[in-house]
Design a protein around this motif. Sequence first.
Motif, PDB file in Angstrom:
ATOM      1  N   ILE A 106       0.838  -1.202   0.000  1.00  0.00           N
ATOM      2  CA  ILE A 106       0.000   0.000   0.000  1.00  0.00           C
ATOM      3  C   ILE A 106       0.873   1.252   0.000  1.00  0.00           C
ATOM      4  O   ILE A 106       0.539   2.250  -0.645  1.00  0.00           O
ATOM      5  CB  ILE A 106      -0.968  -0.042   1.191  1.00  0.00           C
ATOM      6  CG1 ILE A 106      -1.996  -1.155   0.959  1.00  0.00           C
ATOM      7  CG2 ILE A 106      -1.663   1.298   1.388  1.00  0.00           C
ATOM      8  CD1 ILE A 106      -2.889  -1.443   2.126  1.00  0.00           C
ATOM      9  N   ALA A 107       2.018   1.204   0.685  1.00  0.00           N
ATOM     10  CA  ALA A 107       2.915   2.355   0.724  1.00  0.00           C
ATOM     11  C   ALA A 107       3.515   2.659  -0.643  1.00  0.00           C
ATOM     12  O   ALA A 107       3.743   3.828  -0.970  1.00  0.00           O
ATOM     13  CB  ALA A 107       4.018   2.124   1.741  1.00  0.00           C
ATOM     14  N   ILE A 108       3.775   1.630  -1.449  1.00  0.00           N
ATOM     15  CA  ILE A 108       4.385   1.876  -2.764  1.00  0.00           C
ATOM     16  C   ILE A 108       3.344   2.016  -3.875  1.00  0.00           C
ATOM     17  O   ILE A 108       3.708   2.180  -5.034  1.00  0.00           O
ATOM     18  CB  ILE A 108       5.387   0.769  -3.144  1.00  0.00           C
ATOM     19  CG1 ILE A 108       4.688  -0.565  -3.349  1.00  0.00           C
ATOM     20  CG2 ILE A 108       6.490   0.665  -2.133  1.00  0.00           C
ATOM     21  CD1 ILE A 108       5.554  -1.608  -4.016  1.00  0.00           C
ATOM     22  N   SER A 109       2.082   1.999  -3.534  1.00  0.00           N
ATOM     23  CA  SER A 109       1.050   2.053  -4.574  1.00  0.00           C
ATOM     24  C   SER A 109       1.094   3.356  -5.356  1.00  0.00           C
ATOM     25  O   SER A 109       0.758   3.375  -6.541  1.00  0.00           O
ATOM     26  CB  SER A 109      -0.336   1.854  -3.966  1.00  0.00           C
ATOM     27  OG  SER A 109      -0.665   2.934  -3.111  1.00  0.00           O
ATOM     28  N   GLY A 110       1.511   4.441  -4.745  1.00  0.00           N
ATOM     29  CA  GLY A 110       1.619   5.706  -5.472  1.00  0.00           C
ATOM     30  C   GLY A 110       2.636   5.642  -6.596  1.00  0.00           C
ATOM     31  O   GLY A 110       2.453   6.249  -7.646  1.00  0.00           O
ATOM     32  N   PHE A 111       3.705   4.884  -6.400  1.00  0.00           N
ATOM     33  CA  PHE A 111       4.697   4.737  -7.455  1.00  0.00           C
ATOM     34  C   PHE A 111       4.169   3.875  -8.594  1.00  0.00           C
ATOM     35  O   PHE A 111       4.492   4.093  -9.752  1.00  0.00           O
ATOM     36  CB  PHE A 111       5.983   4.117  -6.893  1.00  0.00           C
ATOM     37  CG  PHE A 111       6.648   4.960  -5.852  1.00  0.00           C
ATOM     38  CD1 PHE A 111       7.240   6.157  -6.187  1.00  0.00           C
ATOM     39  CD2 PHE A 111       6.659   4.553  -4.540  1.00  0.00           C
ATOM     40  CE1 PHE A 111       7.852   6.948  -5.228  1.00  0.00           C
ATOM     41  CE2 PHE A 111       7.273   5.321  -3.565  1.00  0.00           C
ATOM     42  CZ  PHE A 111       7.870   6.524  -3.913  1.00  0.00           C
ATOM     43  N   PHE A 136       0.847   3.418  -9.361  1.00  0.00           N
ATOM     44  CA  PHE A 136      -0.310   4.033 -10.001  1.00  0.00           C
ATOM     45  C   PHE A 136      -0.009   5.395 -10.605  1.00  0.00           C
ATOM     46  O   PHE A 136      -0.874   5.992 -11.220  1.00  0.00           O
ATOM     47  CB  PHE A 136      -1.460   4.161  -9.007  1.00  0.00           C
ATOM     48  CG  PHE A 136      -2.005   2.846  -8.554  1.00  0.00           C
ATOM     49  CD1 PHE A 136      -2.117   1.776  -9.416  1.00  0.00           C
ATOM     50  CD2 PHE A 136      -2.430   2.677  -7.261  1.00  0.00           C
ATOM     51  CE1 PHE A 136      -2.631   0.567  -9.006  1.00  0.00           C
ATOM     52  CE2 PHE A 136      -2.948   1.472  -6.832  1.00  0.00           C
ATOM     53  CZ  PHE A 136      -3.046   0.419  -7.711  1.00  0.00           C
ATOM     54  N   GLY A 137       1.161   5.921 -10.401  1.00  0.00           N
ATOM     55  CA  GLY A 137       1.502   7.207 -10.992  1.00  0.00           C
ATOM     56  C   GLY A 137       0.953   8.379 -10.207  1.00  0.00           C
ATOM     57  O   GLY A 137       0.738   9.440 -10.766  1.00  0.00           O
ATOM     58  N   GLY A 138       0.695   8.226  -8.948  1.00  0.00           N
ATOM     59  CA  GLY A 138       0.185   9.310  -8.116  1.00  0.00           C
ATOM     60  C   GLY A 138      -1.048   8.893  -7.355  1.00  0.00           C
ATOM     61  O   GLY A 138      -1.626   7.839  -7.608  1.00  0.00           O
ATOM     62  N   PRO A 139      -1.477   9.728  -6.419  1.00  0.00           N
ATOM     63  CA  PRO A 139      -2.615   9.359  -5.575  1.00  0.00           C
ATOM     64  C   PRO A 139      -3.972   9.498  -6.255  1.00  0.00           C
ATOM     65  O   PRO A 139      -4.978   9.084  -5.708  1.00  0.00           O
ATOM     66  CB  PRO A 139      -2.503  10.342  -4.403  1.00  0.00           C
ATOM     67  CG  PRO A 139      -1.812  11.522  -4.970  1.00  0.00           C
ATOM     68  CD  PRO A 139      -0.864  10.985  -6.016  1.00  0.00           C
ATOM     69  N   TRP A 193       0.677  -5.388  -9.300  1.00  0.00           N
ATOM     70  CA  TRP A 193       0.490  -4.909  -7.933  1.00  0.00           C
ATOM     71  C   TRP A 193      -0.819  -5.435  -7.357  1.00  0.00           C
ATOM     72  O   TRP A 193      -0.855  -5.906  -6.220  1.00  0.00           O
ATOM     73  CB  TRP A 193       0.496  -3.382  -7.905  1.00  0.00           C
ATOM     74  CG  TRP A 193       0.312  -2.813  -6.540  1.00  0.00           C
ATOM     75  CD1 TRP A 193       1.291  -2.557  -5.635  1.00  0.00           C
ATOM     76  CD2 TRP A 193      -0.920  -2.457  -5.920  1.00  0.00           C
ATOM     77  NE1 TRP A 193       0.741  -2.053  -4.489  1.00  0.00           N
ATOM     78  CE2 TRP A 193      -0.615  -1.979  -4.636  1.00  0.00           C
ATOM     79  CE3 TRP A 193      -2.249  -2.484  -6.321  1.00  0.00           C
ATOM     80  CZ2 TRP A 193      -1.594  -1.540  -3.750  1.00  0.00           C
ATOM     81  CZ3 TRP A 193      -3.225  -2.048  -5.439  1.00  0.00           C
ATOM     82  CH2 TRP A 193      -2.892  -1.582  -4.177  1.00  0.00           C
ATOM     83  N   ALA A 194      -1.888  -5.365  -8.140  1.00  0.00           N
ATOM     84  CA  ALA A 194      -3.199  -5.813  -7.655  1.00  0.00           C
ATOM     85  C   ALA A 194      -3.211  -7.317  -7.380  1.00  0.00           C
ATOM     86  O   ALA A 194      -3.774  -7.757  -6.364  1.00  0.00           O
ATOM     87  CB  ALA A 194      -4.275  -5.455  -8.670  1.00  0.00           C
ATOM     88  N   SER A 195      -2.602  -8.102  -8.241  1.00  0.00           N
ATOM     89  CA  SER A 195      -2.585  -9.549  -8.003  1.00  0.00           C
ATOM     90  C   SER A 195      -1.704  -9.902  -6.807  1.00  0.00           C
ATOM     91  O   SER A 195      -2.044 -10.791  -6.026  1.00  0.00           O
ATOM     92  CB  SER A 195      -2.130 -10.294  -9.258  1.00  0.00           C
ATOM     93  OG  SER A 195      -0.809  -9.951  -9.582  1.00  0.00           O
ATOM     94  N   THR A 196      -0.599  -9.185  -6.639  1.00  0.00           N
ATOM     95  CA  THR A 196       0.252  -9.423  -5.477  1.00  0.00           C
ATOM     96  C   THR A 196      -0.477  -9.083  -4.187  1.00  0.00           C
ATOM     97  O   THR A 196      -0.416  -9.835  -3.205  1.00  0.00           O
ATOM     98  CB  THR A 196       1.554  -8.605  -5.586  1.00  0.00           C
ATOM     99  OG1 THR A 196       2.209  -8.951  -6.802  1.00  0.00           O
ATOM    100  CG2 THR A 196       2.467  -8.859  -4.412  1.00  0.00           C
ATOM    101  N   LEU A 197      -1.187  -7.974  -4.175  1.00  0.00           N
ATOM    102  CA  LEU A 197      -1.952  -7.590  -2.988  1.00  0.00           C
ATOM    103  C   LEU A 197      -3.058  -8.600  -2.712  1.00  0.00           C
ATOM    104  O   LEU A 197      -3.270  -8.996  -1.566  1.00  0.00           O
ATOM    105  CB  LEU A 197      -2.537  -6.189  -3.152  1.00  0.00           C
ATOM    106  CG  LEU A 197      -3.297  -5.639  -1.955  1.00  0.00           C
ATOM    107  CD1 LEU A 197      -2.349  -5.452  -0.777  1.00  0.00           C
ATOM    108  CD2 LEU A 197      -3.977  -4.340  -2.295  1.00  0.00           C
ATOM    109  N   GLY A 198      -3.734  -9.062  -3.753  1.00  0.00           N
ATOM    110  CA  GLY A 198      -4.796 -10.057  -3.573  1.00  0.00           C
ATOM    111  C   GLY A 198      -4.273 -11.370  -3.006  1.00  0.00           C
ATOM    112  O   GLY A 198      -4.864 -11.941  -2.082  1.00  0.00           O
ATOM    113  N   ILE A 199      -3.161 -11.828  -3.528  1.00  0.00           N
ATOM    114  CA  ILE A 199      -2.578 -13.082  -3.026  1.00  0.00           C
ATOM    115  C   ILE A 199      -2.097 -12.907  -1.592  1.00  0.00           C
ATOM    116  O   ILE A 199      -2.283 -13.797  -0.758  1.00  0.00           O
ATOM    117  CB  ILE A 199      -1.432 -13.538  -3.951  1.00  0.00           C
ATOM    118  CG1 ILE A 199      -2.000 -14.018  -5.278  1.00  0.00           C
ATOM    119  CG2 ILE A 199      -0.604 -14.637  -3.294  1.00  0.00           C
ATOM    120  CD1 ILE A 199      -0.970 -14.252  -6.342  1.00  0.00           C
TER     121      ILE A 199
END
Length: 90
Positions: free
Chosen positions: A22-27, A29-32, A45-51
């Motif tokens: 979640i902390a690196i999601s801005g990098f 997604f290209g911003g908040p 990123w989404a599949s890694t978070l889901g797993i």
Amino acid sequence: MALKLVMGLGLLVDAGIVILLIAISGFVFGGPEGARGEASAVMGWASTLGITLLSPAMGLWMWRRGRRDLALAMVWLPPLAFMLGLSLGL
């Protein structure tokens, strides 16, 4: 007793990986403001978070059903995959 300790430690490590993702999601997604990043990076990123979220949840479910060996494997899968990815430079 030792299995509960290993299970709890695995859950804490999984929580740490979720916080890191979640902390690196801005990098990724290209911003908040939204998912403006590259599609493959966002999907990865989404599949890694889901797993990382589903694997410990299913592990807890297996623990309640008495399958402690499978539960430990499911809980420790994301941290081991994360360490393998770091060691391979992915």
